[in-house]
Design a protein around this motif. Structure first.
Motif, PDB file in Angstrom:
ATOM      1  N   UNK A  73       0.815  -1.223   0.000  1.00 28.32           N
ATOM      2  CA  UNK A  73       0.000   0.000   0.000  1.00 28.32           C
ATOM      3  C   UNK A  73       0.851   1.277   0.000  1.00 28.32           C
ATOM      4  N   UNK A  74       2.147   1.124  -0.318  1.00 29.94           N
ATOM      5  CA  UNK A  74       3.011   2.305  -0.470  1.00 29.94           C
ATOM      6  C   UNK A  74       3.658   2.225  -1.856  1.00 29.94           C
ATOM      7  N   UNK A  75       2.909   2.456  -2.904  1.00 26.45           N
ATOM      8  CA  UNK A  75       3.432   2.263  -4.268  1.00 26.45           C
ATOM      9  C   UNK A  75       4.558   3.217  -4.639  1.00 26.45           C
ATOM     10  N   UNK A  76       4.695   4.326  -3.895  1.00 31.51           N
ATOM     11  CA  UNK A  76       5.749   5.291  -4.221  1.00 31.51           C
ATOM     12  C   UNK A  76       6.967   5.147  -3.315  1.00 31.51           C
ATOM     13  N   UNK A  77       6.999   4.119  -2.476  1.00 35.68           N
ATOM     14  CA  UNK A  77       8.111   3.934  -1.546  1.00 35.68           C
ATOM     15  C   UNK A  77       9.216   3.099  -2.167  1.00 35.68           C
ATOM     16  N   UNK A  78      10.431   3.308  -1.674  1.00 37.32           N
ATOM     17  CA  UNK A  78      11.624   2.601  -2.140  1.00 37.32           C
ATOM     18  C   UNK A  78      12.415   2.157  -0.916  1.00 37.32           C
ATOM     19  N   UNK A  79      12.883   0.926  -0.904  1.00 32.41           N
ATOM     20  CA  UNK A  79      13.741   0.462   0.182  1.00 32.41           C
ATOM     21  C   UNK A  79      15.051   1.237   0.149  1.00 32.41           C
ATOM     22  N   UNK A  80      15.518   1.681   1.303  1.00 35.15           N
ATOM     23  CA  UNK A  80      16.718   2.517   1.345  1.00 35.15           C
ATOM     24  C   UNK A  80      17.565   2.159   2.568  1.00 35.15           C
ATOM     25  N   UNK A  81      18.656   2.906   2.720  1.00 32.82           N
ATOM     26  CA  UNK A  81      19.541   2.813   3.868  1.00 32.82           C
ATOM     27  C   UNK A  81      20.002   1.365   4.084  1.00 32.82           C
ATOM     28  N   UNK A  82      20.085   0.904   5.339  1.00 33.92           N
ATOM     29  CA  UNK A  82      20.624  -0.434   5.586  1.00 33.92           C
ATOM     30  C   UNK A  82      19.718  -1.517   5.025  1.00 33.92           C
ATOM     31  N   UNK A  83      18.410  -1.240   4.894  1.00 30.62           N
ATOM     32  CA  UNK A  83      17.505  -2.205   4.259  1.00 30.62           C
ATOM     33  C   UNK A  83      17.927  -2.443   2.815  1.00 30.62           C
ATOM     34  N   UNK A  84      18.216  -1.359   2.095  1.00 29.24           N
ATOM     35  CA  UNK A  84      18.682  -1.485   0.714  1.00 29.24           C
ATOM     36  C   UNK A  84      20.043  -2.158   0.664  1.00 29.24           C
ATOM     37  N   UNK A  85      20.924  -1.824   1.615  1.00 26.11           N
ATOM     38  CA  UNK A  85      22.259  -2.430   1.637  1.00 26.11           C
ATOM     39  C   UNK A  85      22.171  -3.946   1.799  1.00 26.11           C
ATOM     40  N   UNK A  86      21.244  -4.412   2.618  1.00 23.32           N
ATOM     41  CA  UNK A  86      21.080  -5.860   2.774  1.00 23.32           C
ATOM     42  C   UNK A  86      20.518  -6.482   1.496  1.00 23.32           C
ATOM     43  N   UNK A  87      19.572  -5.813   0.845  1.00 28.05           N
ATOM     44  CA  UNK A  87      19.038  -6.336  -0.410  1.00 28.05           C
ATOM     45  C   UNK A  87      20.107  -6.378  -1.492  1.00 28.05           C
ATOM     46  N   UNK A  88      20.986  -5.390  -1.501  1.00 29.35           N
ATOM     47  CA  UNK A  88      22.065  -5.323  -2.483  1.00 29.35           C
ATOM     48  C   UNK A  88      23.228  -6.248  -2.132  1.00 29.35           C
ATOM     49  N   UNK A  89      23.162  -6.859  -0.941  1.00 30.78           N
ATOM     50  CA  UNK A  89      24.206  -7.781  -0.467  1.00 30.78           C
ATOM     51  C   UNK A  89      25.529  -7.068  -0.234  1.00 30.78           C
ATOM     52  N   UNK A  90      25.465  -5.852   0.337  1.00 30.81           N
ATOM     53  CA  UNK A  90      26.686  -5.175   0.753  1.00 30.81           C
ATOM     54  C   UNK A  90      27.385  -6.037   1.804  1.00 30.81           C
ATOM     55  N   UNK A  91      28.701  -6.060   1.764  1.00 30.30           N
ATOM     56  CA  UNK A  91      29.468  -6.753   2.780  1.00 30.30           C
ATOM     57  C   UNK A  91      29.703  -5.866   3.985  1.00 30.30           C
ATOM     58  N   UNK A  92      30.182  -6.474   5.073  1.00 30.26           N
ATOM     59  CA  UNK A  92      30.572  -5.709   6.247  1.00 30.26           C
ATOM     60  C   UNK A  92      29.449  -5.122   7.054  1.00 30.26           C
ATOM     61  N   UNK A  93      28.211  -5.555   6.832  1.00 20.95           N
ATOM     62  CA  UNK A  93      27.091  -5.005   7.584  1.00 20.95           C
ATOM     63  C   UNK A  93      26.975  -5.702   8.938  1.00 20.95           C
ATOM     64  N   UNK A  94      26.469  -4.994   9.948  1.00 19.37           N
ATOM     65  CA  UNK A  94      26.251  -5.662  11.232  1.00 19.37           C
ATOM     66  C   UNK A  94      25.164  -6.714  11.107  1.00 19.37           C
ATOM     67  N   UNK A  95      25.202  -7.693  11.990  1.00 20.01           N
ATOM     68  CA  UNK A  95      24.160  -8.717  12.008  1.00 20.01           C
ATOM     69  C   UNK A  95      22.816  -8.050  12.289  1.00 20.01           C
ATOM     70  N   UNK A  96      21.826  -8.401  11.514  1.00 16.61           N
ATOM     71  CA  UNK A  96      20.512  -7.774  11.650  1.00 16.61           C
ATOM     72  C   UNK A  96      19.877  -8.147  12.990  1.00 16.61           C
ATOM     73  N   UNK A  97      19.422  -7.172  13.716  1.00 18.87           N
ATOM     74  CA  UNK A  97      18.704  -7.415  14.962  1.00 18.87           C
ATOM     75  C   UNK A  97      17.240  -7.745  14.658  1.00 18.87           C
ATOM     76  N   UNK A  98      16.604  -8.500  15.516  1.00 17.35           N
ATOM     77  CA  UNK A  98      15.188  -8.809  15.281  1.00 17.35           C
ATOM     78  C   UNK A  98      14.312  -7.562  15.207  1.00 17.35           C
ATOM     79  N   UNK A  99      14.717  -6.506  15.925  1.00 16.45           N
ATOM     80  CA  UNK A  99      13.910  -5.282  15.940  1.00 16.45           C
ATOM     81  C   UNK A  99      14.406  -4.221  14.954  1.00 16.45           C
ATOM     82  N   UNK A 100      15.310  -4.615  14.041  1.00 13.35           N
ATOM     83  CA  UNK A 100      15.804  -3.641  13.070  1.00 13.35           C
ATOM     84  C   UNK A 100      14.663  -3.185  12.171  1.00 13.35           C
TER      85      UNK A 100
END
Length: 309
Positions: A73-100
Protein backbone atom coordinates in the motif's frame (compact mmCIF):
# COMPACT_ATOMS: atom_id res chain seq x y z
CA UNK A 1 1.21 -23.75 17.92
CA UNK A 2 -2.39 -24.82 17.42
CA UNK A 3 -3.03 -25.56 13.77
CA UNK A 4 -6.17 -24.25 12.14
CA UNK A 5 -8.82 -26.84 11.17
CA UNK A 6 -8.53 -26.03 7.46
CA UNK A 7 -5.68 -25.95 4.97
CA UNK A 8 -4.31 -22.99 3.06
CA UNK A 9 -5.27 -23.17 -0.64
CA UNK A 10 -2.31 -24.47 -2.74
CA UNK A 11 -2.73 -21.63 -5.24
CA UNK A 12 -2.35 -19.11 -2.41
CA UNK A 13 0.83 -20.86 -1.25
CA UNK A 14 2.27 -20.69 -4.77
CA UNK A 15 1.48 -16.96 -4.94
CA UNK A 16 3.08 -16.39 -1.55
CA UNK A 17 6.27 -18.21 -2.61
CA UNK A 18 6.57 -15.83 -5.56
CA UNK A 19 6.40 -12.95 -3.04
CA UNK A 20 9.00 -14.22 -0.54
CA UNK A 21 6.28 -15.69 1.67
CA UNK A 22 4.10 -12.57 1.86
CA UNK A 23 0.41 -12.42 1.01
CA UNK A 24 -1.95 -9.46 1.34
CA UNK A 25 -5.33 -9.71 2.96
CA UNK A 26 -7.06 -8.94 -0.32
CA UNK A 27 -5.07 -11.66 -2.08
CA UNK A 28 -5.97 -14.17 0.62
CA UNK A 29 -9.66 -13.36 0.23
CA UNK A 30 -9.35 -13.60 -3.56
CA UNK A 31 -8.07 -17.16 -3.08
CA UNK A 32 -11.19 -18.02 -1.08
CA UNK A 33 -10.29 -17.38 2.56
CA UNK A 34 -12.68 -15.43 4.73
CA UNK A 35 -11.59 -12.79 7.22
CA UNK A 36 -12.49 -15.16 10.04
CA UNK A 37 -10.28 -17.88 8.56
CA UNK A 38 -7.41 -15.44 8.14
CA UNK A 39 -7.80 -14.37 11.76
CA UNK A 40 -7.71 -18.00 12.90
CA UNK A 41 -4.51 -18.62 10.91
CA UNK A 42 -2.90 -15.67 12.68
CA UNK A 43 -4.26 -16.72 16.08
CA UNK A 44 -2.95 -20.25 15.60
CA UNK A 45 0.54 -18.93 14.83
CA UNK A 46 0.63 -20.38 11.32
CA UNK A 47 0.62 -16.89 9.84
CA UNK A 48 2.26 -13.74 11.18
CA UNK A 49 0.70 -10.31 10.88
CA UNK A 50 3.31 -7.51 10.70
CA UNK A 51 0.60 -4.95 9.87
CA UNK A 52 -0.80 -2.94 6.96
CA UNK A 53 -2.83 -5.88 5.64
CA UNK A 54 0.21 -8.10 5.01
CA UNK A 55 0.70 -11.65 6.27
CA UNK A 56 3.83 -13.76 6.50
CA UNK A 57 3.45 -17.46 5.78
CA UNK A 58 5.70 -20.27 7.04
CA UNK A 59 9.08 -20.21 5.31
CA UNK A 60 8.89 -16.50 4.47
CA UNK A 61 12.23 -14.94 3.53
CA UNK A 62 13.69 -13.47 6.76
CA UNK A 63 14.53 -10.10 5.21
CA UNK A 64 12.73 -9.59 1.92
CA UNK A 65 9.36 -10.62 3.36
CA UNK A 66 9.51 -7.82 5.94
CA UNK A 67 10.43 -5.34 3.24
CA UNK A 68 7.57 -6.45 0.98
CA UNK A 69 5.13 -6.20 3.89
CA UNK A 70 6.31 -2.65 4.67
CA UNK A 71 5.97 -1.65 1.01
CA UNK A 72 2.38 -2.89 0.80
CA UNK A 73 0.00 0.00 0.00
CA UNK A 74 3.01 2.30 -0.47
CA UNK A 75 3.43 2.26 -4.27
CA UNK A 76 5.75 5.29 -4.22
CA UNK A 77 8.11 3.93 -1.55
CA UNK A 78 11.62 2.60 -2.14
CA UNK A 79 13.74 0.46 0.18
CA UNK A 80 16.72 2.52 1.34
CA UNK A 81 19.54 2.81 3.87
CA UNK A 82 20.62 -0.43 5.59
CA UNK A 83 17.50 -2.21 4.26
CA UNK A 84 18.68 -1.49 0.71
CA UNK A 85 22.26 -2.43 1.64
CA UNK A 86 21.08 -5.86 2.77
CA UNK A 87 19.04 -6.34 -0.41
CA UNK A 88 22.06 -5.32 -2.48
CA UNK A 89 24.21 -7.78 -0.47
CA UNK A 90 26.69 -5.18 0.75
CA UNK A 91 29.47 -6.75 2.78
CA UNK A 92 30.57 -5.71 6.25
CA UNK A 93 27.09 -5.00 7.58
CA UNK A 94 26.25 -5.66 11.23
CA UNK A 95 24.16 -8.72 12.01
CA UNK A 96 20.51 -7.77 11.65
CA UNK A 97 18.70 -7.41 14.96
CA UNK A 98 15.19 -8.81 15.28
CA UNK A 99 13.91 -5.28 15.94
CA UNK A 100 15.80 -3.64 13.07
CA UNK A 101 13.27 -1.44 11.26
CA UNK A 102 12.65 -1.53 7.53
CA UNK A 103 13.93 1.73 6.01
CA UNK A 104 11.78 3.22 3.27
CA UNK A 105 12.26 6.37 1.21
CA UNK A 106 9.17 8.33 0.14
CA UNK A 107 8.54 11.57 -1.77
CA UNK A 108 8.44 14.77 0.27
CA UNK A 109 4.68 15.11 -0.02
CA UNK A 110 3.99 11.71 1.55
CA UNK A 111 2.51 11.29 5.03
CA UNK A 112 4.95 11.82 7.92
CA UNK A 113 3.63 9.33 10.47
CA UNK A 114 6.24 6.75 11.50
CA UNK A 115 4.61 3.28 11.70
CA UNK A 116 5.84 0.51 13.99
CA UNK A 117 8.73 -1.51 12.59
CA UNK A 118 9.38 0.93 9.75
CA UNK A 119 11.68 3.95 9.53
CA UNK A 120 10.50 6.42 6.92
CA UNK A 121 12.75 8.93 5.14
CA UNK A 122 11.65 11.62 2.72
CA UNK A 123 13.38 12.87 -0.41
CA UNK A 124 12.75 13.12 -4.13
CA UNK A 125 14.61 10.22 -5.73
CA UNK A 126 15.21 10.25 -9.50
CA UNK A 127 14.39 7.06 -11.34
CA UNK A 128 18.11 6.62 -12.10
CA UNK A 129 18.76 6.21 -8.37
CA UNK A 130 16.41 3.22 -8.08
CA UNK A 131 17.06 -0.39 -9.00
CA UNK A 132 15.04 -3.61 -8.79
CA UNK A 133 16.12 -6.39 -6.42
CA UNK A 134 13.91 -9.47 -6.58
CA UNK A 135 11.04 -7.24 -7.61
CA UNK A 136 11.59 -4.81 -4.73
CA UNK A 137 12.28 -1.15 -5.62
CA UNK A 138 15.59 -0.33 -3.96
CA UNK A 139 17.94 2.62 -3.97
CA UNK A 140 20.94 2.03 -6.23
CA UNK A 141 24.32 1.07 -4.82
CA UNK A 142 25.78 4.62 -5.07
CA UNK A 143 22.67 6.18 -3.54
CA UNK A 144 22.51 3.56 -0.78
CA UNK A 145 26.16 4.12 0.10
CA UNK A 146 25.71 7.89 0.27
CA UNK A 147 22.58 7.66 2.42
CA UNK A 148 24.46 5.49 4.91
CA UNK A 149 27.70 7.48 4.89
CA UNK A 150 25.82 10.69 5.72
CA UNK A 151 24.29 9.10 8.82
CA UNK A 152 27.37 7.39 10.31
CA UNK A 153 30.67 8.20 11.96
CA UNK A 154 33.88 8.14 9.97
CA UNK A 155 35.06 4.64 10.78
CA UNK A 156 31.70 3.04 9.97
CA UNK A 157 31.35 5.17 6.84
CA UNK A 158 34.79 4.26 5.47
CA UNK A 159 34.16 0.58 6.27
CA UNK A 160 31.01 0.79 4.13
CA UNK A 161 32.98 2.41 1.30
CA UNK A 162 35.62 -0.31 1.53
CA UNK A 163 32.98 -3.04 1.45
CA UNK A 164 31.16 -1.49 -1.52
CA UNK A 165 34.41 -1.39 -3.49
CA UNK A 166 35.55 -4.85 -2.48
CA UNK A 167 32.16 -6.37 -3.27
CA UNK A 168 32.14 -4.89 -6.76
CA UNK A 169 29.05 -2.78 -6.12
CA UNK A 170 31.11 0.22 -7.23
CA UNK A 171 34.27 0.30 -9.28
CA UNK A 172 35.16 3.68 -7.81
CA UNK A 173 33.49 6.24 -5.57
CA UNK A 174 33.06 9.03 -8.13
CA UNK A 175 29.34 8.49 -8.65
CA UNK A 176 28.65 8.21 -4.93
CA UNK A 177 30.60 11.38 -4.12
CA UNK A 178 28.69 13.30 -6.77
CA UNK A 179 25.39 12.21 -5.22
CA UNK A 180 26.54 13.46 -1.82
CA UNK A 181 27.27 16.97 -3.11
CA UNK A 182 25.02 19.58 -1.51
CA UNK A 183 23.37 17.22 0.98
CA UNK A 184 23.34 17.91 4.69
CA UNK A 185 26.53 16.66 6.29
CA UNK A 186 28.34 16.10 2.99
CA UNK A 187 30.85 18.92 3.46
CA UNK A 188 31.90 17.69 6.90
CA UNK A 189 32.45 14.21 5.44
CA UNK A 190 34.14 15.21 2.20
CA UNK A 191 37.60 14.17 3.41
CA UNK A 192 36.44 10.67 4.36
CA UNK A 193 36.20 9.42 0.78
CA UNK A 194 39.96 9.53 0.24
CA UNK A 195 40.45 7.00 3.04
CA UNK A 196 38.51 4.27 1.21
CA UNK A 197 40.39 1.20 0.02
CA UNK A 198 38.64 -1.81 -1.46
CA UNK A 199 41.42 -4.15 -0.40
CA UNK A 200 40.15 -4.19 3.19
CA UNK A 201 38.43 -7.49 3.90
CA UNK A 202 36.46 -6.54 7.00
CA UNK A 203 35.26 -3.54 9.02
CA UNK A 204 37.88 -4.45 11.62
CA UNK A 205 40.65 -4.14 9.03
CA UNK A 206 39.27 -0.73 8.03
CA UNK A 207 39.14 0.49 11.62
CA UNK A 208 42.65 -0.78 12.33
CA UNK A 209 44.02 0.90 9.21
CA UNK A 210 42.36 4.22 10.08
CA UNK A 211 43.55 4.04 13.68
CA UNK A 212 47.17 3.53 12.62
CA UNK A 213 46.94 6.16 9.89
CA UNK A 214 45.65 8.70 12.42
CA UNK A 215 48.61 7.81 14.66
CA UNK A 216 51.08 8.53 11.85
CA UNK A 217 52.01 4.91 11.20
CA UNK A 218 49.96 4.09 8.11
CA UNK A 219 50.71 0.65 6.64
CA UNK A 220 52.96 0.56 3.62
CA UNK A 221 50.90 -2.16 1.94
CA UNK A 222 47.56 -3.95 2.28
CA UNK A 223 47.02 -7.63 1.49
CA UNK A 224 50.76 -8.00 0.93
CA UNK A 225 51.94 -11.36 -0.44
CA UNK A 226 54.90 -13.01 1.26
CA UNK A 227 56.89 -15.60 -0.70
CA UNK A 228 59.31 -18.22 0.49
CA UNK A 229 62.75 -18.87 -0.98
CA UNK A 230 61.21 -20.81 -3.88
CA UNK A 231 58.91 -17.92 -4.79
CA UNK A 232 55.76 -19.64 -3.53
CA UNK A 233 53.18 -17.37 -1.86
CA UNK A 234 52.94 -18.55 1.74
CA UNK A 235 50.88 -15.74 3.30
CA UNK A 236 48.85 -12.65 2.53
CA UNK A 237 49.15 -9.97 5.21
CA UNK A 238 46.33 -7.65 6.27
CA UNK A 239 48.52 -4.61 6.96
CA UNK A 240 52.19 -4.80 6.14
CA UNK A 241 55.40 -2.80 6.39
CA UNK A 242 57.66 -4.82 4.04
CA UNK A 243 60.59 -2.48 4.67
CA UNK A 244 60.51 -3.53 8.35
CA UNK A 245 59.06 -7.01 7.85
CA UNK A 246 56.18 -6.16 10.17
CA UNK A 247 52.79 -7.80 9.74
CA UNK A 248 49.71 -6.49 11.60
CA UNK A 249 46.65 -8.74 11.51
CA UNK A 250 42.99 -7.91 12.25
CA UNK A 251 41.65 -10.96 14.07
CA UNK A 252 37.88 -10.99 13.70
CA UNK A 253 36.02 -13.81 15.42
CA UNK A 254 34.12 -14.83 12.28
CA UNK A 255 37.34 -15.81 10.50
CA UNK A 256 39.79 -16.51 13.31
CA UNK A 257 37.55 -17.78 16.11
CA UNK A 258 37.38 -21.55 15.54
CA UNK A 259 39.93 -24.24 16.39
CA UNK A 260 40.76 -24.89 12.73
CA UNK A 261 41.45 -21.18 12.21
CA UNK A 262 43.55 -21.10 15.38
CA UNK A 263 45.71 -23.96 14.10
CA UNK A 264 46.03 -22.31 10.67
CA UNK A 265 46.97 -18.95 12.16
CA UNK A 266 49.63 -20.49 14.43
CA UNK A 267 51.17 -22.41 11.52
CA UNK A 268 51.14 -19.28 9.37
CA UNK A 269 52.68 -17.16 12.12
CA UNK A 270 55.46 -19.67 12.72
CA UNK A 271 56.21 -19.73 9.01
CA UNK A 272 56.36 -15.93 8.82
CA UNK A 273 58.66 -15.85 11.86
CA UNK A 274 61.11 -18.22 10.20
CA UNK A 275 61.15 -15.84 7.22
CA UNK A 276 62.09 -12.93 9.49
CA UNK A 277 58.68 -11.29 9.92
CA UNK A 278 57.26 -9.91 13.16
CA UNK A 279 53.54 -10.61 13.51
CA UNK A 280 51.17 -8.56 15.67
CA UNK A 281 47.51 -9.51 16.07
CA UNK A 282 44.69 -7.25 17.25
CA UNK A 283 41.03 -7.98 17.97
CA UNK A 284 37.87 -5.87 17.83
CA UNK A 285 38.07 -5.01 21.58
CA UNK A 286 41.72 -4.01 21.11
CA UNK A 287 40.89 -1.57 18.32
CA UNK A 288 37.69 -0.12 19.78
CA UNK A 289 38.46 -0.20 23.51
CA UNK A 290 42.26 -0.01 23.73
CA UNK A 291 43.37 2.06 20.73
CA UNK A 292 46.35 3.47 22.64
CA UNK A 293 47.67 -0.03 23.26
CA UNK A 294 47.39 -0.81 19.54
CA UNK A 295 49.16 2.31 18.32
CA UNK A 296 51.86 2.07 21.01
CA UNK A 297 52.59 -1.57 20.17
CA UNK A 298 52.83 -0.95 16.43
CA UNK A 299 54.87 2.23 16.84
CA UNK A 300 57.31 0.46 19.13
CA UNK A 301 57.60 -2.50 16.78
CA UNK A 302 58.44 -0.17 13.90
CA UNK A 303 60.96 1.73 16.00
CA UNK A 304 62.73 -1.25 17.55
CA UNK A 305 62.13 -4.02 15.04
CA UNK A 306 60.40 -6.05 17.75
CA UNK A 307 56.73 -6.95 18.05
CA UNK A 308 56.91 -7.30 21.84
CA UNK A 309 55.04 -4.55 23.77
Amino acid sequence: MVRSPFSTPPALLRQARQQDGVISGSQAQAFGLTRRQIARLVHSGEWQYPGRGAYLLPGAHPHRSRVRAALLHRPDAVACEITAARLLAFGGLPVARPDEPVHLLLPFESARRQPNGVKLHWDDVPHAHVTDIHGIPTTSAPRTLVDMVLRRDRDDAVALMDAALRGGHLTDLTSARSLAFGRRGAAARSSWWRHADGRAESPLETRLRLLLTDAGVAPEQLQWQVRDDSGRVVARLDLAWPSRQLDVEADGTSVHGGPVALYRDRHRQNLLTTLGWTVLRFTWPDVTQRPGYVTHTVTRALATGSGQP
